[in-house]
Write a protein that holds these residues in place. Structure first.
Motif, mmCIF file in Angstrom:
data_model
loop_
_atom_site.group_PDB
_atom_site.id
_atom_site.type_symbol
_atom_site.label_atom_id
_atom_site.label_comp_id
_atom_site.label_asym_id
_atom_site.label_seq_id
_atom_site.Cartn_x
_atom_site.Cartn_y
_atom_site.Cartn_z
ATOM 1 N N ALA A 78 46.918 72.106 33.449
ATOM 2 C CA ALA A 78 47.964 71.345 32.772
ATOM 3 C C ALA A 78 48.777 72.217 31.823
ATOM 4 C CB ALA A 78 47.352 70.163 32.027
ATOM 5 N N ASP A 79 48.114 73.039 31.021
ATOM 6 C CA ASP A 79 48.846 73.825 30.026
ATOM 7 C C ASP A 79 49.783 74.841 30.677
ATOM 8 O OD1 ASP A 79 46.696 75.438 30.883
ATOM 9 O OD2 ASP A 79 46.087 76.002 28.859
ATOM 10 N N THR A 80 49.275 75.655 31.569
ATOM 11 C CA THR A 80 50.097 76.700 32.188
ATOM 12 C C THR A 80 51.003 76.139 33.275
ATOM 13 O OG1 THR A 80 48.252 77.246 33.668
ATOM 14 C CG2 THR A 80 48.492 78.571 31.653
ATOM 15 N N ALA A 101 59.791 63.889 30.593
ATOM 16 C CA ALA A 101 58.622 63.923 31.475
ATOM 17 C C ALA A 101 58.137 62.523 31.816
ATOM 18 C CB ALA A 101 57.493 64.697 30.808
ATOM 19 N N LYS A 102 57.580 62.430 33.029
ATOM 20 C CA LYS A 102 56.858 61.244 33.490
ATOM 21 C C LYS A 102 55.560 61.756 34.100
ATOM 22 C CE LYS A 102 61.095 58.703 34.447
ATOM 23 N NZ LYS A 102 61.888 57.982 35.461
ATOM 24 N N SER A 129 49.534 67.128 24.804
ATOM 25 C CA SER A 129 49.591 68.217 23.840
ATOM 26 C C SER A 129 50.591 69.297 24.269
ATOM 27 C CB SER A 129 48.194 68.823 23.672
ATOM 28 O OG SER A 129 48.236 69.955 22.845
ATOM 29 N N THR A 130 50.554 69.668 25.541
ATOM 30 C CA THR A 130 51.451 70.717 26.041
ATOM 31 C C THR A 130 52.904 70.259 25.988
ATOM 32 O OG1 THR A 130 49.714 71.609 27.467
ATOM 33 C CG2 THR A 130 51.990 72.190 28.031
ATOM 34 N N LEU A 131 53.169 69.036 26.420
ATOM 35 C CA LEU A 131 54.544 68.524 26.361
ATOM 36 C C LEU A 131 55.041 68.500 24.918
ATOM 37 C CD1 LEU A 131 54.344 65.591 28.946
ATOM 38 C CD2 LEU A 131 55.600 67.761 29.218
ATOM 39 N N VAL A 136 59.061 68.500 24.915
ATOM 40 C CA VAL A 136 59.510 67.659 26.029
ATOM 41 C C VAL A 136 58.950 66.256 25.831
ATOM 42 C CG1 VAL A 136 59.427 67.303 28.531
ATOM 43 C CG2 VAL A 136 59.608 69.633 27.609
ATOM 44 N N PRO A 137 59.834 65.257 25.681
ATOM 45 C CA PRO A 137 59.335 63.899 25.468
ATOM 46 C C PRO A 137 58.739 63.304 26.736
ATOM 47 C CG PRO A 137 61.734 63.903 25.551
ATOM 48 C CD PRO A 137 61.296 65.336 25.617
#
Length: 172
Positions: A78-80, A101-102, A129-131, A136-137
């Motif tokens: 998810a993070d990368t 984002a969705k 957390s990454t978004l 990025v909302p």
């Protein structure tokens, strides 16, 4: 990784092009292509879209974090995966300040955890957390439960259609 745009000749086709995104893969489109992925159990499909630039991207992540992993496949985590997708979208003209984002998936279909959160929950926590870290909302989500999902991201509109076994389809 392929980037699809109108110069490939697909824009003149009467049918919208479909581009499959496999597990631990991502794709970006600058055309009206539909990005699809299936087999989302505890995995998450993260769709990013910049309406103004007409750039859409989809990543199918399996695990929360690549921390401590040597030479990781960025899209697997998810993070990368989100960071890589965002950078590729910016490379083809997206503006980070205009991207939203969705997210869908993150089920706990097979809960092997004895204490603590299942992988679906941990994946979603890392995505959020990454978004947030990337600015990025997250505007919509269909996560959790105990059922699998398939996704279709419309590159023209940014609509994300979520199809669930025994749950039908909905657009978020």
């Amino acid at each position: 990784m392929k980037v699809y745009d109108s110069s490939t000749g697909t824009a003149s086709s009467p049918e919208q092009e479909r581009v499959k995104v496999g597990i631990a893969e991502y794709e970006v489109t600058t055309s009206d292509a539909t990005l699809t992925t299936s087999g989302l159990g505890s995995c998450l499909g993260v769709a990013l879209y910049d309406h103004g630039a007409g750039v859409a991207g989809l990543v199918h992540v399996m695990l929360p974090s690549a921390d401590g992993v040597e030479d990781p496949n960025a899209a697997k985590y998810a993070d990368t995966g989100i960071e890589t997708l965002l950078l590729e979208m910016e490379r083809v003209g997206a503006n980070r300040d205009s991207i939203h984002a969705k997210v869908a998936g993150g089920s706990d279909m097979l809960d092997f955890s004895e204490n603590g959160s299942g992988i679906g929950v941990r994946n979603m926590e890392q995505v959020e957390s990454t978004l947030d870290d990337l600015g990025v909302p997250l505007v919509s989500e269909d996560v959790g439960g105990d059922h699998g999902r398939s996704l279709r991201l419309d590159g023209a509109s940014g609509d994300l259609t979520v199809k669930s076994a025994n749950k039908g389809s909905k657009t978020i």
